[in-house]
Design a protein around this motif. Structure first.
Motif, PDB file in Angstrom:
ATOM      1  N   ASN A 222       0.845  -1.193   0.000  1.00  3.80           N
ATOM      2  CA  ASN A 222       0.000   0.000   0.000  1.00  3.80           C
ATOM      3  C   ASN A 222       0.880   1.243   0.000  1.00  3.80           C
ATOM      4  OD1 ASN A 222      -2.228   1.680   0.150  1.00  3.80           O
ATOM      5  ND2 ASN A 222      -2.398   1.539   2.371  1.00  3.80           N
ATOM      6  N   SER A 223       1.758   1.314  -0.990  1.00  4.23           N
ATOM      7  CA  SER A 223       2.611   2.476  -1.174  1.00  4.23           C
ATOM      8  C   SER A 223       2.506   2.871  -2.642  1.00  4.23           C
ATOM      9  CB  SER A 223       4.057   2.150  -0.784  1.00  4.23           C
ATOM     10  OG  SER A 223       4.880   3.297  -0.854  1.00  4.23           O
ATOM     11  N   PHE A 224       3.302   3.845  -3.072  1.00  2.00           N
ATOM     12  CA  PHE A 224       3.319   4.169  -4.495  1.00  2.00           C
ATOM     13  C   PHE A 224       4.749   4.462  -4.920  1.00  2.00           C
ATOM     14  CE2 PHE A 224       2.390   8.042  -2.180  1.00  2.00           C
ATOM     15  CZ  PHE A 224       3.063   9.067  -2.826  1.00  2.00           C
ATOM     16  N   TYR A 225       5.038   4.108  -6.158  1.00  3.84           N
ATOM     17  CA  TYR A 225       6.415   4.111  -6.663  1.00  3.84           C
ATOM     18  C   TYR A 225       7.074   5.477  -6.504  1.00  3.84           C
ATOM     19  CZ  TYR A 225      10.352   3.607  -9.870  1.00  3.84           C
ATOM     20  OH  TYR A 225      11.609   3.588 -10.422  1.00  3.84           O
ATOM     21  N   GLU A 226       6.352   6.539  -6.827  1.00  3.08           N
ATOM     22  CA  GLU A 226       6.940   7.883  -6.829  1.00  3.08           C
ATOM     23  C   GLU A 226       7.358   8.344  -5.438  1.00  3.08           C
ATOM     24  OE1 GLU A 226       4.324   7.371 -10.372  1.00  3.08           O
ATOM     25  OE2 GLU A 226       4.145   6.964  -8.219  1.00  3.08           O
ATOM     26  N   LEU A 227       6.813   7.740  -4.405  1.00  4.35           N
ATOM     27  CA  LEU A 227       7.166   8.115  -3.033  1.00  4.35           C
ATOM     28  C   LEU A 227       8.570   7.644  -2.670  1.00  4.35           C
ATOM     29  CD1 LEU A 227       6.162   9.293  -0.290  1.00  4.35           C
ATOM     30  CD2 LEU A 227       5.468   6.969   0.301  1.00  4.35           C
ATOM     31  N   GLU A 228       8.964   6.472  -3.162  1.00  6.68           N
ATOM     32  CA  GLU A 228      10.223   5.846  -2.733  1.00  6.68           C
ATOM     33  C   GLU A 228      10.801   4.972  -3.850  1.00  6.68           C
ATOM     34  OE1 GLU A 228       9.340   3.274   0.567  1.00  6.68           O
ATOM     35  OE2 GLU A 228       7.410   2.675  -0.257  1.00  6.68           O
ATOM     36  N   PRO A 229      11.092   5.562  -5.018  1.00  8.74           N
ATOM     37  CA  PRO A 229      11.543   4.763  -6.166  1.00  8.74           C
ATOM     38  C   PRO A 229      12.808   3.958  -5.900  1.00  8.74           C
ATOM     39  CG  PRO A 229      11.889   7.120  -6.554  1.00  8.74           C
ATOM     40  CD  PRO A 229      11.028   7.002  -5.340  1.00  8.74           C
ATOM     41  N   GLU A 456       4.140  18.620  -2.240  1.00  5.91           N
ATOM     42  CA  GLU A 456       4.610  17.962  -3.470  1.00  5.91           C
ATOM     43  C   GLU A 456       4.306  16.472  -3.447  1.00  5.91           C
ATOM     44  OE1 GLU A 456       8.727  18.963  -3.480  1.00  5.91           O
ATOM     45  OE2 GLU A 456       8.399  21.023  -4.210  1.00  5.91           O
ATOM     46  N   LEU A 457       4.464  15.834  -2.290  1.00  6.02           N
ATOM     47  CA  LEU A 457       4.165  14.405  -2.184  1.00  6.02           C
ATOM     48  C   LEU A 457       2.664  14.145  -2.326  1.00  6.02           C
ATOM     49  CD1 LEU A 457       6.584  13.306   0.690  1.00  6.02           C
ATOM     50  CD2 LEU A 457       6.802  12.832  -1.755  1.00  6.02           C
ATOM     51  N   LYS A 458       1.852  15.053  -1.825  1.00  5.10           N
ATOM     52  CA  LYS A 458       0.399  14.937  -1.999  1.00  5.10           C
ATOM     53  C   LYS A 458       0.053  14.895  -3.484  1.00  5.10           C
ATOM     54  CE  LYS A 458      -3.883  17.543  -1.252  1.00  5.10           C
ATOM     55  NZ  LYS A 458      -4.496  18.726  -0.585  1.00  5.10           N
ATOM     56  N   GLN A 459       0.673  15.766  -4.246  1.00  6.22           N
ATOM     57  CA  GLN A 459       0.416  15.807  -5.685  1.00  6.22           C
ATOM     58  C   GLN A 459       0.859  14.505  -6.356  1.00  6.22           C
ATOM     59  OE1 GLN A 459       2.607  19.341  -6.653  1.00  6.22           O
ATOM     60  NE2 GLN A 459       0.962  20.738  -6.010  1.00  6.22           N
ATOM     61  N   LYS A 460       2.005  13.979  -5.940  1.00 11.69           N
ATOM     62  CA  LYS A 460       2.496  12.721  -6.509  1.00 11.69           C
ATOM     63  C   LYS A 460       1.579  11.553  -6.169  1.00 11.69           C
ATOM     64  CE  LYS A 460       7.420  13.917  -6.696  1.00 11.69           C
ATOM     65  NZ  LYS A 460       8.792  13.566  -6.223  1.00 11.69           N
ATOM     66  N   ALA A 461       1.023  11.569  -4.957  1.00  7.16           N
ATOM     67  CA  ALA A 461       0.103  10.508  -4.553  1.00  7.16           C
ATOM     68  C   ALA A 461      -1.132  10.502  -5.437  1.00  7.16           C
ATOM     69  CB  ALA A 461      -0.291  10.680  -3.088  1.00  7.16           C
ATOM     70  N   ARG A 462      -1.681  11.684  -5.686  1.00  6.50           N
ATOM     71  CA  ARG A 462      -2.855  11.789  -6.550  1.00  6.50           C
ATOM     72  C   ARG A 462      -2.541  11.333  -7.966  1.00  6.50           C
ATOM     73  NH1 ARG A 462      -4.292  13.206  -1.443  1.00  6.50           N
ATOM     74  NH2 ARG A 462      -6.417  13.985  -1.368  1.00  6.50           N
ATOM     75  N   GLN A 463      -1.372  11.712  -8.464  1.00  3.18           N
ATOM     76  CA  GLN A 463      -0.981  11.341  -9.820  1.00  3.18           C
ATOM     77  C   GLN A 463      -0.801   9.825  -9.950  1.00  3.18           C
ATOM     78  OE1 GLN A 463       2.541  13.721 -10.286  1.00  3.18           O
ATOM     79  NE2 GLN A 463       1.387  15.630 -10.599  1.00  3.18           N
ATOM     80  N   ALA A 464      -0.313   9.189  -8.876  1.00  2.00           N
ATOM     81  CA  ALA A 464      -0.076   7.741  -8.921  1.00  2.00           C
ATOM     82  C   ALA A 464      -1.359   6.964  -9.164  1.00  2.00           C
ATOM     83  CB  ALA A 464       0.581   7.279  -7.622  1.00  2.00           C
ATOM     84  N   ILE A 465      -2.466   7.420  -8.570  1.00  2.00           N
ATOM     85  CA  ILE A 465      -3.724   6.688  -8.742  1.00  2.00           C
ATOM     86  C   ILE A 465      -4.549   7.210  -9.910  1.00  2.00           C
ATOM     87  CG2 ILE A 465      -3.812   6.138  -6.287  1.00  2.00           C
ATOM     88  CD1 ILE A 465      -6.138   8.205  -6.116  1.00  2.00           C
TER      89      ILE A 465
END
Length: 485
Positions: A222-229, A456-465
């Motif tokens: 339950n993570s997303f790639y852009e958070l911790e590539p 910035e991380l909030k934006q990346k989270a939205r983009q991931a889904i």
């Protein structure tokens, strides 16, 4: 010949570990898979079914193909009281061991149920703490994916620690050890690392977890790639199999998340809470909550109260209903609640955390660093005061503070287990709490940059889904299972 539309849907069987923090993301996963056209069978037990009644009702209302199956747990056979089916109902390692034994006895009932279905299962996704499901998958001839409730950073640390037995010859639990094979230098101690059930009596269970981790067809997180590539790639390479990062899963499932599992009935007027939040300035409120499993002793409750009061910052504090009622009321009756009435809001019991963290008035989150809470904060752009208690939470703190740089540590050095006695717990003093609050909620350059990174991380989270990596991963997972079938 059947046309393509008449072919059976891919059928995922989800088996959570029966603890609130483990079950919630798998509820979100069930919803996510169902919305993508898959059929889902969600395995639970009678007592746990009553906890998620509103979730079950919502799935029916949305006409989602999710079937919640309560399999009877034989508590008496392992020496547990009837209805003792969730980890938060047991205290002490012996009872936890008995509960894991009871879960493993669901093997035959689960196989019998699944073999009787017209649409046979395509795969099993089960919590790493339900290793017996590997045998079920092999008996049915289907792949088993291990659900790891950690992020990739902590998953990689945990994998190296346990698969390579890095603490085997370390006598001092507080000695810092450089983790071998990690992408960069990182020092950790045994005392502040995930235990993986390594207490006496858990040897067989722990070994089974490690064995099934090696044999799993893949890992779901339950993570997303852009958070911790960097850590996603390193973890995938280390285990030699695909890691399907599908998060933040609660963002896919706003209908379900709005009625997330409560454990018990809500004990607070959520409307009143929302009204209070609406009255506060944007970004001004600190939310304080330590998750579903933590237990806070009276002496620590008092230090938190006085630290929050001294900070003179607005706050919303959740004091769980299963903390000692007498202690809570004693604290509040000493004049604290009256003194902070204009800038503090106390919730006794359950809180709708997703709603609170997404509110514009929120500016910070004092958290135990459980991964569900962490990713909810990240997804809402909320920086954190880190107060890890146990499990992988000290590793999550490293990610939040040192890697993502969106957190301020309160300074806790020792674990706080729910089974510990009051005299065994190291108390964080009020001045440390006040200092952390002022640092996180301040207006200096560091605080502003911290908030900017969180946004910035909030934006990346939205983009991931929203068409990004997590959206692609769920499509690819369903396609992979369909092809295997």
């Amino acid at each position: 010949m059947k046309c393509e539309d008449e072919s059976p849907k891919p059928h995922f069987v989800l088996v959570p570990f029966m603890a609130q923090g483990h079950t919630i993301p798998m509820i979100d996963m069930a919803h996510l898979l169902a919305k993508q056209g898959a059929m889902v069978t969600f395995i639970t037990t009678p007592a746990n079914t009553t906890r998620i009644e509103s979730t079950i009702d919502k799935a029916r209302e949305l006409n989602l193909p999710i079937h919640f199956v309560p399999l009877k747990l034989d508590c008496a056979k392992v020496g547990l009281p009837e209805g003792c089916e969730n980890v938060d109902k047991v205290i002490g390692k012996e009872q936890v061991k008995s509960l894991t034994d009871a879960y493993s006895m669901l093997h035959k009932p689960l196989v019998s149920y699944l073999q009787a279905q017209s649409n046979l299962p395509s795969s099993i996704i089960s919590d790493l703490c339900q290793p017996w499901t590997g045998d079920v998958a092999r008996e049915l001839g289907i792949p088993r994916f291990m659900f790891n409730g950690f992020c990739a950073f902590s998953s990689l640390c945990r994998y190296i620690i346990h698969q390579e037995k890095v603490f085997k010859n370390v006598a001092d639990d507080n000695e810092l050890i450089i983790l071998p094979g990690f992408p960069h230098c990182i020092e950790i101690s045994k005392a502040r690392s995930p235990g993986n059930f390594n207490s006496p009596g858990f040897e067989q269970f722990s070994e089974k977890i490690l064995e099934e981790e090696r044999r799993a067809d893949g890992v779901v997180t339950n993570s997303f790639y852009e958070l911790e590539p960097l850590y996603h790639e390193a973890y995938q390479k280390k285990i030699g199999k695909k890691v399907w990062s599908l998060g933040p899963m609660f963002l896919h499932n706003t209908e379900m998340s709005a009625i997330a599992i409560r454990g018990d009935k809500a004990t607070v007027d959520q409307k009143h809470c929302l009204q209070w939040l609406e009255s506060m300035k944007p970004g001004s409120v600190l939310y304080v909550s330590f998750g579903s499993m933590a237990r806070t002793v009276f002496s620590q409750l008092k230090e938190i109260a006085l630290g929050l009061e001294a900070s003179k910052r607005p706050f919303l504090w959740v004091i769980k209903s299963d903390d000692k009622v007498s202690d809570t009321e004693k604290l509040l009756s000493e004049g604290f609640e009256e003194r902070i009435r204009d800038r503090g809001f106390i919730i006794r019991g359950w809180s709708q955390q997703a709603m609170i963290l997404s509110h514009p008035s929120l500016g910070g989150f004092m958290t135990h660093c459980g991964w569900n809470s962490t990713i909810e904060a990240v997804s809402n752009g909320v920086p954190m005061i880190t107060w890890p208690h146990c499990a992988e939470q000290f590793l999550n703190e490293k990610l939040i503070v040192d890697i993502l740089r969106i957190g301020v540590p309160v300074g806790v050095q020792n674990i706080t287990s729910r089974t510990m006695e009051a005299h065994e717990i190291s108390i964080v003093k009020r001045d440390h709490i006040e200092k952390a609050v002022l640092k996180l909620m301040g207006e200096d350059k560091d605080a502003k940059e911290r908030r900017m990174r969180a946004t910035e991380l909030k934006q990346k989270a939205r983009q991931a889904i929203d068409g990004g990596s997590s959206y692609s991963n769920i499509q690819q997972l369903i396609e992979y299972v369909t092809t295997r079938k």
